[in-house]
Design a protein around this motif. Structure first.
Motif, PDB file in Angstrom:
ATOM      1  N   GLU A 140       0.844  -1.181   0.000  1.00 47.72           N
ATOM      2  CA  GLU A 140       0.000   0.000   0.000  1.00 47.72           C
ATOM      3  C   GLU A 140       0.883   1.237   0.000  1.00 47.72           C
ATOM      4  O   GLU A 140       2.088   1.161   0.263  1.00 47.72           O
ATOM      5  CB  GLU A 140      -0.932   0.017   1.222  1.00 47.72           C
ATOM      6  CG  GLU A 140      -0.210   0.175   2.541  1.00 47.72           C
ATOM      7  CD  GLU A 140      -1.157   0.296   3.722  1.00 47.72           C
ATOM      8  OE1 GLU A 140      -2.359   0.052   3.545  1.00 47.72           O
ATOM      9  OE2 GLU A 140      -0.678   0.634   4.820  1.00 47.72           O
ATOM     10  N   PHE A 141       0.277   2.364  -0.302  1.00 45.53           N
ATOM     11  CA  PHE A 141       1.022   3.616  -0.351  1.00 45.53           C
ATOM     12  C   PHE A 141       0.381   4.634   0.583  1.00 45.53           C
ATOM     13  O   PHE A 141      -0.840   4.649   0.767  1.00 45.53           O
ATOM     14  CB  PHE A 141       1.038   4.181  -1.776  1.00 45.53           C
ATOM     15  CG  PHE A 141       1.675   3.280  -2.788  1.00 45.53           C
ATOM     16  CD1 PHE A 141       3.050   3.263  -2.951  1.00 45.53           C
ATOM     17  CD2 PHE A 141       0.905   2.437  -3.570  1.00 45.53           C
ATOM     18  CE1 PHE A 141       3.649   2.431  -3.877  1.00 45.53           C
ATOM     19  CE2 PHE A 141       1.478   1.598  -4.505  1.00 45.53           C
ATOM     20  CZ  PHE A 141       2.859   1.589  -4.656  1.00 45.53           C
ATOM     21  N   ILE A 142       1.230   5.463   1.173  1.00 45.92           N
ATOM     22  CA  ILE A 142       0.774   6.529   2.065  1.00 45.92           C
ATOM     23  C   ILE A 142       0.951   7.861   1.352  1.00 45.92           C
ATOM     24  O   ILE A 142       2.053   8.210   0.913  1.00 45.92           O
ATOM     25  CB  ILE A 142       1.568   6.534   3.383  1.00 45.92           C
ATOM     26  CG1 ILE A 142       1.424   5.195   4.105  1.00 45.92           C
ATOM     27  CG2 ILE A 142       1.093   7.671   4.281  1.00 45.92           C
ATOM     28  CD1 ILE A 142       2.298   5.074   5.346  1.00 45.92           C
ATOM     29  N   THR A 181      -9.918  11.027  -8.761  1.00 44.19           N
ATOM     30  CA  THR A 181      -9.031  11.482  -7.692  1.00 44.19           C
ATOM     31  C   THR A 181      -9.753  12.079  -6.492  1.00 44.19           C
ATOM     32  O   THR A 181      -9.441  11.754  -5.345  1.00 44.19           O
ATOM     33  CB  THR A 181      -8.055  12.537  -8.241  1.00 44.19           C
ATOM     34  OG1 THR A 181      -8.805  13.616  -8.834  1.00 44.19           O
ATOM     35  CG2 THR A 181      -7.145  11.935  -9.295  1.00 44.19           C
ATOM     36  N   VAL A 182     -10.731  12.958  -6.738  1.00 50.80           N
ATOM     37  CA  VAL A 182     -11.299  13.753  -5.648  1.00 50.80           C
ATOM     38  C   VAL A 182     -12.006  12.914  -4.580  1.00 50.80           C
ATOM     39  O   VAL A 182     -11.821  13.174  -3.382  1.00 50.80           O
ATOM     40  CB  VAL A 182     -12.247  14.835  -6.199  1.00 50.80           C
ATOM     41  CG1 VAL A 182     -12.870  15.642  -5.061  1.00 50.80           C
ATOM     42  CG2 VAL A 182     -11.489  15.765  -7.136  1.00 50.80           C
ATOM     43  N   PRO A 183     -12.843  11.919  -4.924  1.00 54.94           N
ATOM     44  CA  PRO A 183     -13.481  11.122  -3.847  1.00 54.94           C
ATOM     45  C   PRO A 183     -12.482  10.484  -2.893  1.00 54.94           C
ATOM     46  O   PRO A 183     -12.714  10.462  -1.674  1.00 54.94           O
ATOM     47  CB  PRO A 183     -14.272  10.069  -4.635  1.00 54.94           C
ATOM     48  CG  PRO A 183     -14.588  10.718  -5.932  1.00 54.94           C
ATOM     49  CD  PRO A 183     -13.367  11.536  -6.252  1.00 54.94           C
ATOM     50  N   ILE A 184     -11.369   9.983  -3.423  1.00 54.58           N
ATOM     51  CA  ILE A 184     -10.338   9.386  -2.564  1.00 54.58           C
ATOM     52  C   ILE A 184      -9.712  10.453  -1.677  1.00 54.58           C
ATOM     53  O   ILE A 184      -9.449  10.219  -0.481  1.00 54.58           O
ATOM     54  CB  ILE A 184      -9.260   8.700  -3.422  1.00 54.58           C
ATOM     55  CG1 ILE A 184      -9.872   7.560  -4.221  1.00 54.58           C
ATOM     56  CG2 ILE A 184      -8.120   8.182  -2.549  1.00 54.58           C
ATOM     57  CD1 ILE A 184      -8.913   6.890  -5.177  1.00 54.58           C
ATOM     58  N   ILE A 185      -9.482  11.635  -2.234  1.00 55.17           N
ATOM     59  CA  ILE A 185      -8.917  12.735  -1.447  1.00 55.17           C
ATOM     60  C   ILE A 185      -9.864  13.111  -0.310  1.00 55.17           C
ATOM     61  O   ILE A 185      -9.441  13.306   0.835  1.00 55.17           O
ATOM     62  CB  ILE A 185      -8.650  13.958  -2.343  1.00 55.17           C
ATOM     63  CG1 ILE A 185      -7.604  13.625  -3.401  1.00 55.17           C
ATOM     64  CG2 ILE A 185      -8.192  15.146  -1.514  1.00 55.17           C
ATOM     65  CD1 ILE A 185      -7.431  14.712  -4.446  1.00 55.17           C
ATOM     66  N   SER A 201      -4.365   1.206  -1.654  1.00 56.22           N
ATOM     67  CA  SER A 201      -3.774  -0.101  -1.889  1.00 56.22           C
ATOM     68  C   SER A 201      -2.948  -0.091  -3.173  1.00 56.22           C
ATOM     69  O   SER A 201      -3.109   0.779  -4.035  1.00 56.22           O
ATOM     70  CB  SER A 201      -4.863  -1.172  -1.979  1.00 56.22           C
ATOM     71  OG  SER A 201      -5.671  -0.964  -3.124  1.00 56.22           O
ATOM     72  N   TYR A 202      -2.084  -1.096  -3.306  1.00 55.76           N
ATOM     73  CA  TYR A 202      -1.263  -1.214  -4.516  1.00 55.76           C
ATOM     74  C   TYR A 202      -2.146  -1.356  -5.748  1.00 55.76           C
ATOM     75  O   TYR A 202      -1.930  -0.696  -6.767  1.00 55.76           O
ATOM     76  CB  TYR A 202      -0.331  -2.417  -4.382  1.00 55.76           C
ATOM     77  CG  TYR A 202       0.463  -2.731  -5.622  1.00 55.76           C
ATOM     78  CD1 TYR A 202       1.586  -1.989  -5.962  1.00 55.76           C
ATOM     79  CD2 TYR A 202       0.079  -3.775  -6.472  1.00 55.76           C
ATOM     80  CE1 TYR A 202       2.314  -2.273  -7.113  1.00 55.76           C
ATOM     81  CE2 TYR A 202       0.806  -4.068  -7.618  1.00 55.76           C
ATOM     82  CZ  TYR A 202       1.917  -3.315  -7.930  1.00 55.76           C
ATOM     83  OH  TYR A 202       2.635  -3.597  -9.067  1.00 55.76           O
ATOM     84  N   GLU A 203      -3.168  -2.221  -5.647  1.00 52.97           N
ATOM     85  CA  GLU A 203      -4.091  -2.415  -6.775  1.00 52.97           C
ATOM     86  C   GLU A 203      -4.881  -1.136  -7.065  1.00 52.97           C
ATOM     87  O   GLU A 203      -5.125  -0.784  -8.229  1.00 52.97           O
ATOM     88  CB  GLU A 203      -5.053  -3.573  -6.492  1.00 52.97           C
ATOM     89  CG  GLU A 203      -4.406  -4.939  -6.406  1.00 52.97           C
ATOM     90  CD  GLU A 203      -3.722  -5.182  -5.059  1.00 52.97           C
ATOM     91  OE1 GLU A 203      -3.911  -4.336  -4.145  1.00 52.97           O
ATOM     92  OE2 GLU A 203      -3.006  -6.188  -4.931  1.00 52.97           O
ATOM     93  N   GLY A 204      -5.303  -0.437  -5.996  1.00 54.30           N
ATOM     94  CA  GLY A 204      -6.023   0.812  -6.179  1.00 54.30           C
ATOM     95  C   GLY A 204      -5.166   1.870  -6.844  1.00 54.30           C
ATOM     96  O   GLY A 204      -5.660   2.673  -7.652  1.00 54.30           O
ATOM     97  N   CYS A 205      -3.888   1.880  -6.522  1.00 51.37           N
ATOM     98  CA  CYS A 205      -2.958   2.840  -7.127  1.00 51.37           C
ATOM     99  C   CYS A 205      -2.814   2.570  -8.621  1.00 51.37           C
ATOM    100  O   CYS A 205      -2.848   3.507  -9.436  1.00 51.37           O
ATOM    101  CB  CYS A 205      -1.609   2.754  -6.432  1.00 51.37           C
ATOM    102  SG  CYS A 205      -0.417   4.033  -6.926  1.00 51.37           S
ATOM    103  N   LEU A 206      -2.672   1.300  -8.998  1.00 51.24           N
ATOM    104  CA  LEU A 206      -2.576   0.953 -10.415  1.00 51.24           C
ATOM    105  C   LEU A 206      -3.859   1.312 -11.161  1.00 51.24           C
ATOM    106  O   LEU A 206      -3.814   1.802 -12.295  1.00 51.24           O
ATOM    107  CB  LEU A 206      -2.278  -0.541 -10.576  1.00 51.24           C
ATOM    108  CG  LEU A 206      -0.872  -1.015 -10.216  1.00 51.24           C
ATOM    109  CD1 LEU A 206      -0.756  -2.518 -10.437  1.00 51.24           C
ATOM    110  CD2 LEU A 206       0.182  -0.279 -11.034  1.00 51.24           C
ATOM    111  N   ALA A 207      -5.002   1.066 -10.515  1.00 53.39           N
ATOM    112  CA  ALA A 207      -6.281   1.413 -11.141  1.00 53.39           C
ATOM    113  C   ALA A 207      -6.389   2.920 -11.353  1.00 53.39           C
ATOM    114  O   ALA A 207      -6.859   3.383 -12.401  1.00 53.39           O
ATOM    115  CB  ALA A 207      -7.435   0.910 -10.279  1.00 53.39           C
TER     116      ALA A 207
END
Length: 323
Positions: free
Chosen positions: A18-20, A84-88, A100-106
């Motif tokens: 995952e990424f922070i 982007t905005v909903p995640i932000i 998550s890693y998969e979410g980042c690729l998506a």
């Protein structure tokens, strides 16, 4: 040898799952204000572009190639900002702002798809204005419904294939940490910095993509408008020149803003890097620009303004009748 040694040393680290995001970490006391600001911008973007789509749908006067491509642009802006905005907004309430890693690729896949599609679509819209002003008698043939459908479909297909290539190459990278991204979104250059494997193929792909989706459409648009302005200046009457220029003024404004923000975002000198400036540049390009497009087209276009006015009056009358 030193590069190989560095790769081996970094491979000993834990694989990233995952990424922070560290995008707004410099201003922890302003999280509430940022949330409210981003929410207002997001809702304005969705509402504005949805109204443009509705206006084009219900008004037969707007069933022309120019507005057909504008509807594609509005749909793109809705998709782009929603990536982007909903995640932000959700992360503003999280102590640990992760993806998550998969979410980042998506997110990378959709961002690259929509950004590339918009670059090419703006060039297609410039071609539409070029044909309308420089070759008006051939316009019905050169910009028929079938041609417009092929241009739009080709734009989407080309962008999706390009995005699949970049996302696939990114997925092959070995990301061994740290898992911190100094941003509020996932982007390919940011992940390349975290890679402990050879990134030369990714870098070549980025250069090729920059030429095909960035430089080429920009040059094509610039040449189109040089020819358009040259043709407009040859018109004898001032009223004719004003009418011809008004048909492409909105698109030209959008093009200037789009390429201005994208250059500010990606082509700034690395010296004197600042996280705050980097975040501001990305906010302007990824979040603010999609909000401005429907405002520009609605303010500078009489047909769109009249249709939106009728929509508003119909909504008010329906509310009154319901009461």
């Amino acid at each position: 040898f030193s590069a190989t040694k560095e790769f081996k040393e970094r491979k000993n680290h834990t694989t990233v799952m995952e990424f922070i995001f560290l995008g707004f970490s410099n201003h922890p006391d302003l999280q509430g204000l940022f949330f409210l600001l981003f929410l207002i911008i997001y809702l304005t973007t969705i509402l504005g572009n949805t109204l443009i789509l509705a206006a084009i749908k219900i008004n037969p006067v707007l069933h022309t190639p120019m507005y057909y491509f504008l509807s594609n642009l509005s749909f793109l802006d809705i998709c782009y900002t929603s990536t982007t905005v909903p995640i932000i907004l959700v992360n503003f309430f999280q102590e640990k702002k992760t993806i998550s890693y998969e979410g980042c690729l998506a997110q990378i896949f959709f961002l690259v798809t929509f950004a590339g599609c918009e670059c090419v679509l703006l060039a297609v819209m410039a071609y539409d204005r070029f044909v309308a002003i420089c070759h008006p008698l051939r316009y019905p043939v050169l910009m028929s419904k079938r041609v417009c459908a092929y241009l739009a479909a080709g734009t989407w297909l080309y962008s999706i294939v390009n995005s699949l290539m970049h996302t696939g190459l990114t997925a092959t990278l070995s990301l061994c940490g740290p898992n911190q991204i100094s941003h509020f979104l996932c982007d390919i250059p940011l992940l390349l910095k975290l890679s402990c494997s050879d990134t030369s193929a990714n870098e070549v792909a980025l250069y090729v993509s920059s030429a095909t989706f960035g430089l080429s459409p920009c040059l094509f648009t610039a040449v189109s408008y040089i020819l358009i302005i040259s043709a407009i200046l040859k018109i004898q009457s001032a009223q004719g020149r004003q009418k011809a220029f008004s048909t492409c003024a909105s698109h030209l404004t959008v093009v200037v803003i789009y390429y201005g923000t994208i250059n500010f975002n990606y082509d700034r000198p690395s010296s004197g890097y600042s996280l705050d400036v980097d975040i501001l540049a990305s906010v302007l390009f990824c979040i603010v620009t999609p909000m401005l497009n429907p405002i520009i087209y609605s303010l500078r276009n009489k047909d769109v303004k009249d249709t939106l006015k009728k929509l508003f009056e119909g909504f008010v009358s329906s509310c009154d009748s319901a009461v």
